[in-house]
Design a protein around this motif. Structure first.
Motif, PDB file in Angstrom:
ATOM      1  N   GLU A  57       0.824  -1.217   0.000  1.00  0.00           N
ATOM      2  CA  GLU A  57       0.000   0.000   0.000  1.00  0.00           C
ATOM      3  C   GLU A  57       0.855   1.262   0.000  1.00  0.00           C
ATOM      4  O   GLU A  57       0.477   2.275  -0.567  1.00  0.00           O
ATOM      5  CB  GLU A  57      -0.927   0.025   1.234  1.00  0.00           C
ATOM      6  CG  GLU A  57      -2.033  -1.025   1.207  1.00  0.00           C
ATOM      7  CD  GLU A  57      -1.519  -2.457   1.399  1.00  0.00           C
ATOM      8  OE1 GLU A  57      -0.424  -2.631   2.002  1.00  0.00           O
ATOM      9  OE2 GLU A  57      -2.178  -3.395   0.916  1.00  0.00           O
ATOM     10  N   ARG A  58       1.996   1.187   0.644  1.00  0.00           N
ATOM     11  CA  ARG A  58       2.834   2.372   0.777  1.00  0.00           C
ATOM     12  C   ARG A  58       3.574   2.703  -0.531  1.00  0.00           C
ATOM     13  O   ARG A  58       3.847   3.860  -0.811  1.00  0.00           O
ATOM     14  CB  ARG A  58       3.836   2.112   1.901  1.00  0.00           C
ATOM     15  CG  ARG A  58       4.519   3.354   2.385  1.00  0.00           C
ATOM     16  CD  ARG A  58       5.333   3.061   3.640  1.00  0.00           C
ATOM     17  NE  ARG A  58       6.574   3.825   3.580  1.00  0.00           N
ATOM     18  CZ  ARG A  58       7.668   3.511   4.226  1.00  0.00           C
ATOM     19  NH1 ARG A  58       7.719   2.434   4.983  1.00  0.00           N
ATOM     20  NH2 ARG A  58       8.735   4.266   4.117  1.00  0.00           N
ATOM     21  N   TYR A  59       3.905   1.697  -1.318  1.00  0.00           N
ATOM     22  CA  TYR A  59       4.769   1.920  -2.483  1.00  0.00           C
ATOM     23  C   TYR A  59       4.065   1.828  -3.827  1.00  0.00           C
ATOM     24  O   TYR A  59       4.527   2.398  -4.802  1.00  0.00           O
ATOM     25  CB  TYR A  59       5.954   0.942  -2.459  1.00  0.00           C
ATOM     26  CG  TYR A  59       6.917   1.259  -1.344  1.00  0.00           C
ATOM     27  CD1 TYR A  59       7.974   2.139  -1.544  1.00  0.00           C
ATOM     28  CD2 TYR A  59       6.747   0.718  -0.075  1.00  0.00           C
ATOM     29  CE1 TYR A  59       8.843   2.459  -0.518  1.00  0.00           C
ATOM     30  CE2 TYR A  59       7.607   1.029   0.964  1.00  0.00           C
ATOM     31  CZ  TYR A  59       8.654   1.903   0.731  1.00  0.00           C
ATOM     32  OH  TYR A  59       9.506   2.226   1.751  1.00  0.00           O
ATOM     33  N   PHE A  60       2.988   1.080  -3.898  1.00  0.00           N
ATOM     34  CA  PHE A  60       2.281   0.951  -5.172  1.00  0.00           C
ATOM     35  C   PHE A  60       1.231   2.042  -5.260  1.00  0.00           C
ATOM     36  O   PHE A  60       0.028   1.798  -5.156  1.00  0.00           O
ATOM     37  CB  PHE A  60       1.738  -0.476  -5.352  1.00  0.00           C
ATOM     38  CG  PHE A  60       2.856  -1.439  -5.616  1.00  0.00           C
ATOM     39  CD1 PHE A  60       3.644  -1.914  -4.581  1.00  0.00           C
ATOM     40  CD2 PHE A  60       3.173  -1.817  -6.916  1.00  0.00           C
ATOM     41  CE1 PHE A  60       4.715  -2.758  -4.826  1.00  0.00           C
ATOM     42  CE2 PHE A  60       4.236  -2.673  -7.164  1.00  0.00           C
ATOM     43  CZ  PHE A  60       5.013  -3.140  -6.121  1.00  0.00           C
ATOM     44  N   THR A  61       1.752   3.279  -5.427  1.00  0.00           N
ATOM     45  CA  THR A  61       0.897   4.461  -5.503  1.00  0.00           C
ATOM     46  C   THR A  61       1.297   5.246  -6.749  1.00  0.00           C
ATOM     47  O   THR A  61       2.434   5.133  -7.228  1.00  0.00           O
ATOM     48  CB  THR A  61       1.114   5.380  -4.283  1.00  0.00           C
ATOM     49  OG1 THR A  61       2.457   5.892  -4.328  1.00  0.00           O
ATOM     50  CG2 THR A  61       0.879   4.655  -2.972  1.00  0.00           C
ATOM     51  N   ALA A  62       0.356   6.048  -7.235  1.00  0.00           N
ATOM     52  CA  ALA A  62       0.622   6.882  -8.418  1.00  0.00           C
ATOM     53  C   ALA A  62       1.786   7.830  -8.142  1.00  0.00           C
ATOM     54  O   ALA A  62       2.611   8.081  -9.020  1.00  0.00           O
ATOM     55  CB  ALA A  62      -0.639   7.669  -8.770  1.00  0.00           C
ATOM     56  N   GLU A  63       1.885   8.331  -6.907  1.00  0.00           N
ATOM     57  CA  GLU A  63       2.957   9.283  -6.555  1.00  0.00           C
ATOM     58  C   GLU A  63       4.323   8.609  -6.651  1.00  0.00           C
ATOM     59  O   GLU A  63       5.280   9.190  -7.154  1.00  0.00           O
ATOM     60  CB  GLU A  63       2.781   9.827  -5.128  1.00  0.00           C
ATOM     61  CG  GLU A  63       1.542  10.673  -4.900  1.00  0.00           C
ATOM     62  CD  GLU A  63       0.250   9.852  -4.875  1.00  0.00           C
ATOM     63  OE1 GLU A  63       0.271   8.665  -4.461  1.00  0.00           O
ATOM     64  OE2 GLU A  63      -0.803  10.390  -5.306  1.00  0.00           O
ATOM     65  N   ASN A  64       4.407   7.387  -6.153  1.00  0.00           N
ATOM     66  CA  ASN A  64       5.700   6.692  -6.199  1.00  0.00           C
ATOM     67  C   ASN A  64       6.103   6.372  -7.638  1.00  0.00           C
ATOM     68  O   ASN A  64       7.261   6.557  -8.015  1.00  0.00           O
ATOM     69  CB  ASN A  64       5.651   5.424  -5.346  1.00  0.00           C
ATOM     70  CG  ASN A  64       7.034   4.891  -5.036  1.00  0.00           C
ATOM     71  OD1 ASN A  64       7.981   5.671  -4.828  1.00  0.00           O
ATOM     72  ND2 ASN A  64       7.186   3.579  -5.033  1.00  0.00           N
ATOM     73  N   LEU A  86      -0.990 -10.900  -6.857  1.00  0.00           N
ATOM     74  CA  LEU A  86      -0.351 -10.725  -8.162  1.00  0.00           C
ATOM     75  C   LEU A  86      -1.278 -10.028  -9.159  1.00  0.00           C
ATOM     76  O   LEU A  86      -0.831  -9.197  -9.954  1.00  0.00           O
ATOM     77  CB  LEU A  86       0.092 -12.105  -8.686  1.00  0.00           C
ATOM     78  CG  LEU A  86       0.826 -12.150 -10.010  1.00  0.00           C
ATOM     79  CD1 LEU A  86       2.071 -11.267 -10.008  1.00  0.00           C
ATOM     80  CD2 LEU A  86       1.227 -13.600 -10.337  1.00  0.00           C
ATOM     81  N   ASP A  87      -2.558 -10.339  -9.114  1.00  0.00           N
ATOM     82  CA  ASP A  87      -3.476  -9.725 -10.081  1.00  0.00           C
ATOM     83  C   ASP A  87      -3.713  -8.246  -9.790  1.00  0.00           C
ATOM     84  O   ASP A  87      -3.826  -7.435 -10.714  1.00  0.00           O
ATOM     85  CB  ASP A  87      -4.791 -10.512 -10.134  1.00  0.00           C
ATOM     86  CG  ASP A  87      -4.527 -11.909 -10.673  1.00  0.00           C
ATOM     87  OD1 ASP A  87      -3.965 -12.003 -11.781  1.00  0.00           O
ATOM     88  OD2 ASP A  87      -4.812 -12.891  -9.976  1.00  0.00           O
ATOM     89  N   ALA A  88      -3.730  -7.898  -8.500  1.00  0.00           N
ATOM     90  CA  ALA A  88      -3.861  -6.480  -8.132  1.00  0.00           C
ATOM     91  C   ALA A  88      -2.631  -5.718  -8.623  1.00  0.00           C
ATOM     92  O   ALA A  88      -2.740  -4.588  -9.128  1.00  0.00           O
ATOM     93  CB  ALA A  88      -4.011  -6.339  -6.621  1.00  0.00           C
ATOM     94  N   VAL A 142      -0.156  -1.820 -12.336  1.00  0.00           N
ATOM     95  CA  VAL A 142       0.900  -1.417 -13.288  1.00  0.00           C
ATOM     96  C   VAL A 142       0.296  -1.078 -14.641  1.00  0.00           C
ATOM     97  O   VAL A 142       0.719  -0.126 -15.296  1.00  0.00           O
ATOM     98  CB  VAL A 142       1.983  -2.521 -13.403  1.00  0.00           C
ATOM     99  CG1 VAL A 142       3.025  -2.143 -14.450  1.00  0.00           C
ATOM    100  CG2 VAL A 142       2.660  -2.759 -12.060  1.00  0.00           C
ATOM    101  N   ARG A 143      -0.714  -1.814 -15.047  1.00  0.00           N
ATOM    102  CA  ARG A 143      -1.359  -1.570 -16.345  1.00  0.00           C
ATOM    103  C   ARG A 143      -2.019  -0.184 -16.421  1.00  0.00           C
ATOM    104  O   ARG A 143      -2.201   0.351 -17.506  1.00  0.00           O
ATOM    105  CB  ARG A 143      -2.397  -2.661 -16.639  1.00  0.00           C
ATOM    106  CG  ARG A 143      -1.786  -3.911 -17.214  1.00  0.00           C
ATOM    107  CD  ARG A 143      -1.241  -3.654 -18.611  1.00  0.00           C
ATOM    108  NE  ARG A 143      -0.510  -4.774 -19.172  1.00  0.00           N
ATOM    109  CZ  ARG A 143       0.665  -4.690 -19.775  1.00  0.00           C
ATOM    110  NH1 ARG A 143       1.284  -3.525 -19.866  1.00  0.00           N
ATOM    111  NH2 ARG A 143       1.256  -5.746 -20.289  1.00  0.00           N
TER     112      ARG A 143
END
Ligand SMILES: [Zn+2]
Ligand SMILES: [Zn+2]
Length: 280
Positions: free
Chosen positions: A19-26, A71-73, A78-79
């Motif tokens: 949650e902390r790293y898979f963000t639009a900002e990162n 994995l699917d999330a 990423v897509r």
């Protein structure tokens, strides 16, 4: 063209939650760093062991501890970004069919195949806590087993890019080094690279490690060139600041080997593009 395909959106440390790293900002931070470095093709290749689906492949303690994310999330996330969709997947001997099923069920642009663990045991060549160098094996034996595993990884046909192909050297002089001529260890791996056609990763990550060299070393890379291999270029960044890390060194290295093209991937189709110059 410059690419950075083998890349992680977070450090390997504990507490680096999805949650902390898979963000639009990162992702924006990584894209900005790539733009500054003149990298046109940026992709992410999260470690397979971060996903709970990987527990179908192997139940190593590290995987059990870390296999929390979906994995699917990840693929869906990423897509929705400009990043290419990849994954860094360990080659797990005996789990080839399950690995193929997991990979084929998703629309990756490329799959980076890697060897960190060798032998029957749980030990890794690069991982404190599961350190193969703490066992009784001598360096010649460990190097032989490592490159045999790399050869099997290439031959499996599961992967597009062969990650950090001589990772076994990571600790440099801090671990025992083999006595034999290194070409003896490289040969089976280079033969498998030639037969499989897998792209060989040139990674600047080794420059951040005790060895202080690119992966692969010059001699290994020259043998790959001789065998007609194609190359892919990456930093194995775990932070935005590491995107395109020391690419000047990598492009000079490839130039000196007479390699003028690098691999570009989309939907697991490979093409070659002229190797670009580092901007930064
Ligand atoms: Zn790796
Ligand atoms: Zn990696």
């Amino acid at each position: 063209m410059l690419t950075d395909y083998h890349l992680h959106l977070r450090p390997d440390d504990e507490g680096t939650t999805y949650e902390r790293y898979f963000t639009a900002e990162n992702v924006e931070r990584y894209l900005d760093a790539a733009a500054r470095a003149g990298i046109e093709e940026l992709g992410v290749s999260e470690h397979v062991y971060r996903f709970r689906q990987a527990l179908d492949l192997w139940s190593h303690p590290l995987w059990i501890e870390n296999g929390c994310d979906d994995l699917d999330a990840y693929c869906q996330f990423v897509r929705a970004t400009p990043l290419r969709l990849g994954i860094e997947c360990d080659y797990v001997p005996g789990a080839e069919e399950r690995t193929a099923a997991m990979l084929e069920a998703r629309d990756f642009d490329y799959v980076v195949g890697s060897v960190h663990f060798i032998g029957e045991g749980d030990a890794a060549v690069d991982h404190a806590g599961f350190d193969v160098w703490e066992g009784a094996g001598d360096a010649d034996e460990i190097w032989r087993r490592y490159f045999e595993a790399v050869a099997a990884c290439a031959r499996s046909g599961l992967f597009d890019i062969l990650a950090h192909p001589d990772l076994v050297k990571v600790w440099g002089r801090a671990r025992p080094l083999p006595d034999r001529d290194r070409r003896f260890f490289y040969e089976p791996a280079v033969e498998a690279i030639a037969e499989s056609g897998i792209a060989v990763e040139v990674s600047t990550a080794g420059l951040r490690k005790p060895i202080g060299e690119l992966y692969p070393g010059r001699e290994f890379a020259a043998m790959c060139v001789e065998a007609g291999a194609a190359f892919a270029l990456s930093s194995d960044a775990h932070l935005p600041e590491q995107v395109g890390f020391e690419y000047g060194r990598a492009t000079e290295f490839l130039d000196a080997l007479g390699v003028g093209e690098i691999c570009v991937f989309e939907q697991r189709q490979r093409s070659l593009a002229p190797l670009g110059n580092r901007v930064r």
